[in-house]
Design an enzyme around this catalytic site. Structure first.
Site, PDB file in Angstrom:
ATOM      1  N   ASN A   1       0.805  -1.239   0.211  1.00 42.30           N
ATOM      2  CA  ASN A   1       0.151  -0.073   0.157  1.00 42.30           C
ATOM      3  C   ASN A   1       0.734   1.047  -0.002  1.00 42.30           C
ATOM      4  OD1 ASN A   1      -1.363   2.253   1.013  1.00 42.30           O
ATOM      5  ND2 ASN A   1      -2.782   1.063   2.475  1.00 42.30           N
TER       6      ASN A   1
ATOM      7  N   SER B   1       0.377   4.161   2.508  1.00 44.14           N
ATOM      8  CA  SER B   1       0.898   3.823   3.944  1.00 44.14           C
ATOM      9  C   SER B   1       2.553   3.762   4.189  1.00 44.14           C
ATOM     10  CB  SER B   1       0.311   2.463   4.235  1.00 44.14           C
ATOM     11  OG  SER B   1       0.833   1.920   5.492  1.00 44.14           O
TER      12      SER B   1
ATOM     13  N   GLU C   1     -10.435 -10.114   2.137  1.00 38.95           N
ATOM     14  CA  GLU C   1     -10.230  -8.703   2.465  1.00 38.95           C
ATOM     15  C   GLU C   1     -11.429  -8.185   2.312  1.00 38.95           C
ATOM     16  OE1 GLU C   1      -7.120  -6.650   2.836  1.00 38.95           O
ATOM     17  OE2 GLU C   1      -6.187  -8.472   3.552  1.00 38.95           O
TER      18      GLU C   1
ATOM     19  N   ARG D   1      -3.730 -10.210  -1.621  1.00 38.88           N
ATOM     20  CA  ARG D   1      -4.555 -10.254  -0.366  1.00 38.88           C
ATOM     21  C   ARG D   1      -5.717 -10.980  -0.476  1.00 38.88           C
ATOM     22  NH1 ARG D   1      -4.467  -4.556   3.024  1.00 38.88           N
ATOM     23  NH2 ARG D   1      -2.445  -3.678   2.077  1.00 38.88           N
TER      24      ARG D   1
ATOM     25  N   HIS E   1      -6.213  -3.546  -3.379  1.00 36.91           N
ATOM     26  CA  HIS E   1      -7.459  -4.069  -3.503  1.00 36.91           C
ATOM     27  C   HIS E   1      -8.051  -4.049  -4.671  1.00 36.91           C
ATOM     28  CE1 HIS E   1      -7.669  -3.530   1.185  1.00 36.91           C
ATOM     29  NE2 HIS E   1      -7.575  -4.870   1.119  1.00 36.91           N
TER      30      HIS E   1
ATOM     31  N   CYS F   1     -12.951   3.016   0.563  1.00 34.20           N
ATOM     32  CA  CYS F   1     -12.445   2.200   1.486  1.00 34.20           C
ATOM     33  C   CYS F   1     -13.485   2.457   2.654  1.00 34.20           C
ATOM     34  CB  CYS F   1     -11.138   2.458   1.780  1.00 34.20           C
ATOM     35  SG  CYS F   1      -9.865   2.325   0.501  1.00 34.20           S
TER      36      CYS F   1
HETATM   37  O1  SUG Z   1      -5.334  -2.376   4.493  1.00 33.30           O
HETATM   38  N1  SUG Z   1      -4.165   0.721   5.107  1.00 33.30           N
HETATM   39  C1  SUG Z   1      -5.145  -0.049   4.883  1.00 33.30           C
HETATM   40  C2  SUG Z   1      -5.946   0.654   3.880  1.00 33.30           C
HETATM   41  C3  SUG Z   1      -7.038  -0.157   3.694  1.00 33.30           C
HETATM   42  C4  SUG Z   1      -7.659   0.668   2.237  1.00 33.30           C
HETATM   43  N2  SUG Z   1      -8.992  -0.212   2.047  1.00 33.30           N
HETATM   44  C5  SUG Z   1      -9.437  -0.392   0.885  1.00 33.30           C
HETATM   45  N3  SUG Z   1      -9.002  -0.394  -0.398  1.00 33.30           N
HETATM   46  N4  SUG Z   1     -10.849  -0.895   0.676  1.00 33.30           N
HETATM   47  C6  SUG Z   1      -4.631  -1.151   4.463  1.00 33.30           C
HETATM   48  O2  SUG Z   1      -3.662  -1.506   3.592  1.00 33.30           O
HETATM   49  C7  SUG Z   1      -2.422   1.423   6.955  1.00 33.30           C
HETATM   50  C8  SUG Z   1      -2.185   1.221   8.292  1.00 33.30           C
HETATM   51  C9  SUG Z   1      -1.052   1.815   8.904  1.00 33.30           C
HETATM   52  O3  SUG Z   1      -0.142   2.110   8.418  1.00 33.30           O
HETATM   53  O4  SUG Z   1      -0.963   2.173  10.269  1.00 33.30           O
HETATM   54  C10 SUG Z   1      -3.329   0.237   6.503  1.00 33.30           C
HETATM   55  O5  SUG Z   1      -3.686  -0.715   7.145  1.00 33.30           O
END
Ligand code: SUG
Length: 451
Positions: A31, A34, A180, A219, A255, A374
């Protein structure tokens, strides 16, 4: 199949409230947002208020809006399970010193992204005419693996009425069944009240798959998607299973909802979304009762990099009573010229139902890789099902005001990764959540409330 009044059926978007420990720890591999924002100082208060404002403006625009509570964080009992002992303060201090990455994981506010809370099948597609729920196991990362138990309790608390709602077990939390949730599931139909075809998108096949991403993890497995479909009683005629393009995963599309969004008969997608684009569309066309309206965005218009950075495809696509649709995009789409031009010139001006765009600032969430889509779990409900909900979870002006005041009362303005070990943060968080369950009238759902 059910005999309900289809005009009473509406999609309700249940947004996750951003929790009091929202922070940037760079926890999510694959991600890009992130990973690149890890270490920044977050603002839990701003994050929660941005989320609430999105909910409020969609409610004001006439869409049905619900809300789901965040989870109990830090998850100190997860640290205890991993061998840390003593008082809560001792556990936090030892984890901060000896395993800071574990402390960060148990503090993540990742349950805000309710598109990953679970997979939902509306009653009108189910053989027993009930709405079916499976919480996602989120086993691909430790910080998200901590969510499903509480998610299941929250869903069962709100969708409690057994006449209308059916709950299934979380799939076994093992790589074979990596799940997921709704982020990899799209229901395509005519109106929301007409029967739908369920598009399940997976990243790899546990048994006998050939193509897989090389850089980042896939995932969702085909086996997990099939198991959820089986739990919900969906037949072959109602389902399409499609593999996500491995190159897209390697470009940061962790995702399917980062590269495609569907609503009613419209499927808005990037040309790199599916490994077998034509085959996927053909199968959808063959199974749907209404003509599919594919809206394809080619690479020349929006590069993969622009798609991932702007989250164009993580927009919400919402149905209007006149048959048009509104696209709710994150502010980042305005900052990328190619993306904004595509929205204006091909999406809004194109031959499709998308007729207007709403831009929302959800930057606090975006920096962790979570856009407007999301943040929401879609649940298609009839009037009777909406009336059968437990608690005060459908947004009203009064609830919005109370939740905003609650955030302002309890949330910190800023949170650095170094603050996560502060025992006071844990205390503040529990006080806030206890008050929240009373405000939402959902009863006890958190481990600290259950004793
Ligand atoms: O699972 N980010 C989430 C983002 C989820 C996005 N959801 C969708 N696409 N539906 C993930 O990657 C980052 C949390 C952190 O780094 O503290 C995180 O979990």
């Amino acid at each position: 199949m059910s005999t309900l009044d289809i005009s009473s059926v509406r999609e309700v978007n249940f947004d996750g409230l951003v929790g009091p420990t929202h922070n940037y720890s760079g926890l999510a591999v694959g991600n890009v947002a992130s990973m690149s924002h890890g270490g920044l100082v977050s603002s839990p208060k701003e994050g929660a208020l941005q989320g609430l404002l999105k909910m409020k403006s969609l409610m004001d625009a006439g869409y049905a809006q619900g809300v789901l509570p965040p989870q109990q964080r830090p998850d100190i009992s997860a640290l205890r399970d991993l061998g840390f002992s003593g008082s809560n303060s001792d556990v936090l201090a030892r984890a901060a010193k000896e395993a800071p990455q574990l402390l960060r994981a148990v503090c993540s506010a990742s349950s805000m992204w309710t598109a990953n809370a679970g997979t939902i099948t509306p009653s009108l597609d189910a053989q027993d005419s009930r709405v079916h729920f499976t919480p996602a196991n989120l086993q691909s990362s430790f910080h998200r693996y901590l969510e499903p138990q509480t998610t299941g309790r929250v869903l069962r608390a709100i969708f409690r009425n057994e006449q209308h709602f059916a709950h299934h077990p979380v799939l076994p939390a093992t790589p074979t069944f990596a799940d997921e949730g709704a982020a990899n599931h799209t229901r395509l139909c005519g109106e929301h009240g007409e029967p739908g075809v369920h598009l399940f998108v997976y990243g790899r096949q546990a048994f006998g798959g050939e193509k897989e991403p090389k850089r980042y993890p896939a995932r969702q497995t085909l086996e997990a998607s099939q198991a959820v479909a089986r739990q919900h009683g969906l037949t072959d005629a109602q389902t399409v299973f499609a593999q996500q393009h491995p190159d897209a995963i390697d470009a940061g599309v962790f995702h399917n909802d980062v590269i495609a969004v569907g609503n009613g008969p419209v499927l808005l997608y990037h040309e790199m979304a599916f490994l077998d684009e034509e085959g996927t569309l053909d199968e959808l066309r063959a199974k749907m009762a209404t003509p599919l309206i594919p809206v394809r965005v080619p690479q020349e218009a929006v590069s993969m990099e622009d798609a991932v950075a702007s989250y164009l495809f993580n927009s919400q696509l919402l149905s209007n009573p006149d048959g048009t649709m509104t696209l709710v995009v994150p502010g980042e789409c305005q900052e990328r010229e190619a993306v904004w031009r595509t929205i204006q010139d091909s999406l809004l001006a194109g031959n499709n139902p998308i007729s207007d765009v709403i831009v929302k600032d959800v930057k606090q969430s975006m920096r962790n890789g979570g856009g407007p889509a999301c943040l929401r779990l879609r649940v298609v409900l009839s009037e009777a099902e909406r009336a059968a909900l437990t608690g005060r979870v459908l947004l009203t002006d009064a609830l919005y005001d109370e939740l905003t005041a609650w955030v302002n009362r309890h949330y910190r303005d800023r949170l650095a990764v170094d603050d996560l070990k502060d025992p006071q943060l844990a205390e503040e968080s529990l006080t806030a959540l206890d008050e929240l369950t009373q405000l939402l009238k959902i009863g006890s759902v958190y481990p600290f409330q259950l004793g």
